[in-house]
Design a protein around this motif. Structure first.
Motif, PDB file in Angstrom:
ATOM      1  N   ILE A   6       9.950  -7.593  17.218  1.00 55.38           N
ATOM      2  CA  ILE A   6      11.036  -7.483  18.204  1.00 55.38           C
ATOM      3  C   ILE A   6      10.522  -6.713  19.416  1.00 55.38           C
ATOM      4  O   ILE A   6      10.171  -5.531  19.313  1.00 55.38           O
ATOM      5  N   HIS A   7      10.485  -7.387  20.546  1.00 56.56           N
ATOM      6  CA  HIS A   7       9.911  -6.786  21.759  1.00 56.56           C
ATOM      7  C   HIS A   7      10.891  -5.850  22.453  1.00 56.56           C
ATOM      8  O   HIS A   7      12.074  -5.768  22.108  1.00 56.56           O
ATOM      9  N   GLY A   8      10.404  -5.159  23.471  1.00 51.72           N
ATOM     10  CA  GLY A   8      11.216  -4.208  24.221  1.00 51.72           C
ATOM     11  C   GLY A   8      11.900  -4.829  25.418  1.00 51.72           C
ATOM     12  O   GLY A   8      11.983  -6.063  25.560  1.00 51.72           O
ATOM     13  N   ALA A   9      12.398  -3.976  26.296  1.00 50.18           N
ATOM     14  CA  ALA A   9      13.149  -4.431  27.471  1.00 50.18           C
ATOM     15  C   ALA A   9      12.228  -5.137  28.470  1.00 50.18           C
ATOM     16  O   ALA A   9      11.033  -4.833  28.558  1.00 50.18           O
ATOM     17  N   ALA A  10      12.815  -6.078  29.212  1.00 44.48           N
ATOM     18  CA  ALA A  10      12.117  -6.791  30.293  1.00 44.48           C
ATOM     19  C   ALA A  10      10.824  -7.445  29.805  1.00 44.48           C
ATOM     20  O   ALA A  10       9.871  -7.601  30.563  1.00 44.48           O
ATOM     21  N   SER A  11      10.810  -7.826  28.543  1.00 38.29           N
ATOM     22  CA  SER A  11       9.597  -8.355  27.933  1.00 38.29           C
ATOM     23  C   SER A  11       9.913  -9.669  27.245  1.00 38.29           C
ATOM     24  O   SER A  11      10.961 -10.272  27.469  1.00 38.29           O
ATOM     25  N   GLY A  12       8.990 -10.117  26.412  1.00 43.43           N
ATOM     26  CA  GLY A  12       9.185 -11.365  25.691  1.00 43.43           C
ATOM     27  C   GLY A  12       8.211 -11.458  24.539  1.00 43.43           C
ATOM     28  O   GLY A  12       7.413 -10.539  24.280  1.00 43.43           O
ATOM     29  N   SER A  13       8.226 -12.581  23.854  1.00 49.78           N
ATOM     30  CA  SER A  13       7.389 -12.753  22.677  1.00 49.78           C
ATOM     31  C   SER A  13       5.900 -12.698  23.014  1.00 49.78           C
ATOM     32  O   SER A  13       5.080 -12.363  22.150  1.00 49.78           O
ATOM     33  N   TRP A  14       5.558 -12.991  24.277  1.00 53.06           N
ATOM     34  CA  TRP A  14       4.144 -12.938  24.676  1.00 53.06           C
ATOM     35  C   TRP A  14       3.544 -11.568  24.405  1.00 53.06           C
ATOM     36  O   TRP A  14       2.346 -11.465  24.085  1.00 53.06           O
ATOM     37  N   TYR A  15       4.337 -10.524  24.520  1.00 54.71           N
ATOM     38  CA  TYR A  15       3.821  -9.172  24.270  1.00 54.71           C
ATOM     39  C   TYR A  15       3.110  -9.082  22.923  1.00 54.71           C
ATOM     40  O   TYR A  15       2.124  -8.353  22.769  1.00 54.71           O
ATOM     41  N   TRP A  16       3.590  -9.837  21.947  1.00 47.63           N
ATOM     42  CA  TRP A  16       3.059  -9.757  20.592  1.00 47.63           C
ATOM     43  C   TRP A  16       1.933 -10.748  20.322  1.00 47.63           C
ATOM     44  O   TRP A  16       1.456 -10.823  19.183  1.00 47.63           O
ATOM     45  N   HIS A  17       1.481 -11.525  21.297  1.00 46.94           N
ATOM     46  CA  HIS A  17       0.648 -12.686  20.974  1.00 46.94           C
ATOM     47  C   HIS A  17      -0.680 -12.305  20.305  1.00 46.94           C
ATOM     48  O   HIS A  17      -1.157 -13.026  19.417  1.00 46.94           O
ATOM     49  N   LEU A  18      -1.274 -11.199  20.682  1.00 45.88           N
ATOM     50  CA  LEU A  18      -2.543 -10.803  20.065  1.00 45.88           C
ATOM     51  C   LEU A  18      -2.321 -10.290  18.638  1.00 45.88           C
ATOM     52  O   LEU A  18      -3.083 -10.626  17.722  1.00 45.88           O
ATOM     53  N   LEU A  19      -1.291  -9.499  18.452  1.00 46.64           N
ATOM     54  CA  LEU A  19      -0.966  -9.016  17.105  1.00 46.64           C
ATOM     55  C   LEU A  19      -0.568 -10.176  16.202  1.00 46.64           C
ATOM     56  O   LEU A  19      -0.988 -10.244  15.038  1.00 46.64           O
ATOM     57  N   ALA A  20       0.247 -11.091  16.728  1.00 45.32           N
ATOM     58  CA  ALA A  20       0.673 -12.243  15.922  1.00 45.32           C
ATOM     59  C   ALA A  20      -0.530 -13.053  15.454  1.00 45.32           C
ATOM     60  O   ALA A  20      -0.583 -13.492  14.297  1.00 45.32           O
ATOM     61  N   ALA A  21      -1.511 -13.239  16.334  1.00 50.10           N
ATOM     62  CA  ALA A  21      -2.719 -13.982  15.952  1.00 50.10           C
ATOM     63  C   ALA A  21      -3.478 -13.248  14.849  1.00 50.10           C
ATOM     64  O   ALA A  21      -3.979 -13.877  13.904  1.00 50.10           O
ATOM     65  N   GLU A  22      -3.569 -11.925  14.956  1.00 49.11           N
ATOM     66  CA  GLU A  22      -4.229 -11.124  13.915  1.00 49.11           C
ATOM     67  C   GLU A  22      -3.522 -11.287  12.573  1.00 49.11           C
ATOM     68  O   GLU A  22      -4.159 -11.477  11.528  1.00 49.11           O
ATOM     69  N   LEU A  23      -2.208 -11.182  12.588  1.00 48.21           N
ATOM     70  CA  LEU A  23      -1.453 -11.252  11.336  1.00 48.21           C
ATOM     71  C   LEU A  23      -1.525 -12.642  10.719  1.00 48.21           C
ATOM     72  O   LEU A  23      -1.663 -12.785   9.488  1.00 48.21           O
ATOM     73  N   ARG A  24      -1.435 -13.671  11.550  1.00 48.41           N
ATOM     74  CA  ARG A  24      -1.520 -15.036  11.021  1.00 48.41           C
ATOM     75  C   ARG A  24      -2.905 -15.304  10.434  1.00 48.41           C
ATOM     76  O   ARG A  24      -3.028 -15.988   9.410  1.00 48.41           O
TER      77      ARG A  24
END
Length: 224
Positions: A6-24
């Motif tokens: 869950i991202h923060g204010a004024a943000s979006g799912s892109w914020y997590w893209h590097l972490l998401a790739a690591e976890l996947r």
């Protein structure tokens, strides 16, 4: 395991893209929805509903929230069978508190002023505040991808009568200039009664240290 990010204010799912790739890459499922932060009709209830809808029927959930996501994540955990909630450099609400009141209620303004003085940060330098430890090209991309943030959810009282019955961990970053480490240590103790875990990095640690953050999340494992 499914990580719900869950991202923060004024943000979006892109914020997590590097972490998401690591976890996947480590065999985990990842859900990282875009919250309706640019919708003036959307408050905290709509933010939570967006996440719950994205989760669908998934189980084995670890919910991870950054910054303003700390107001949404407990609402999600109140509605889905989450095994663990991890707050990363996140706001911690109390019942009836609006996000707009949170800053004054917690003493954040003084903590930020003191941190700015220590850092020698220019008031209008967002990279120095949020992205100082992120590679420059990636930091500039992050600024380009920032989204308009509606004020609507900041006027919404946090609706739960108490913290949800889910095991909760707090992970702070020692170099966070927006939510300073000393401030978060105090807040986690006062509002959650826990001692936070700590790692190096700034406010946007999912961009600056995604592999180390993935290591930390995996080390928590599924809640018993």
């Amino acid at each position: 395991m499914t990580y719900v990010l869950i991202h923060g204010a004024a943000s979006g799912s892109w914020y997590w893209h590097l972490l998401a790739a690591e976890l996947r890459a480590r065999g985990h499922d990842v859900v990282a929805p875009d919250l309706p932060c640019d919708d003036d009709e959307a408050g905290l209830a709509e933010y939570a509903a967006t996440v719950v809808d994205a989760i669908g029927g998934r189980t084995g959930l670890t919910v991870v929230a950054q910054s303003f996501g700390g107001f949404t994540a407990p609402l999600v955990c109140d509605r889905v069978p989450a095994g663990l909630l991890v707050l990363v450099n996140a706001m911690i609400p109390v019942p009836g508190e609006t996000p707009g009141d949170w800053w004054g209620n917690t003493g954040w303004e003084q903590a930020r002023r003191e941190q700015d003085e220590l850092d020698g940060r220019a008031p209008d330098d967002d990279i120095a505040l949020f992205l100082h430890d992120v590679p420059r090209e990636l930091a500039e991309e992050a600024l380009k991808r920032s989204r308009p943030q509606s004020a609507t959810p900041f006027t919404t009282p946090w609706p739960l009568p108490s913290w949800p019955q889910v095991p909760t961990r707090f992970l702070l970053c020692r170099d966070d200039r927006f939510l300073p480490a000393a401030f978060l240590r105090r807040l986690a103790g006062e509002r959650l009664g826990i001692t936070p875990d700590e790692m190096d990095g700034g406010h946007t640690v999912a961009l600056s240290r995604p592999r180390e953050l993935a290591d930390r999340l995996e080390a928590y494992g599924p809640a018993s």
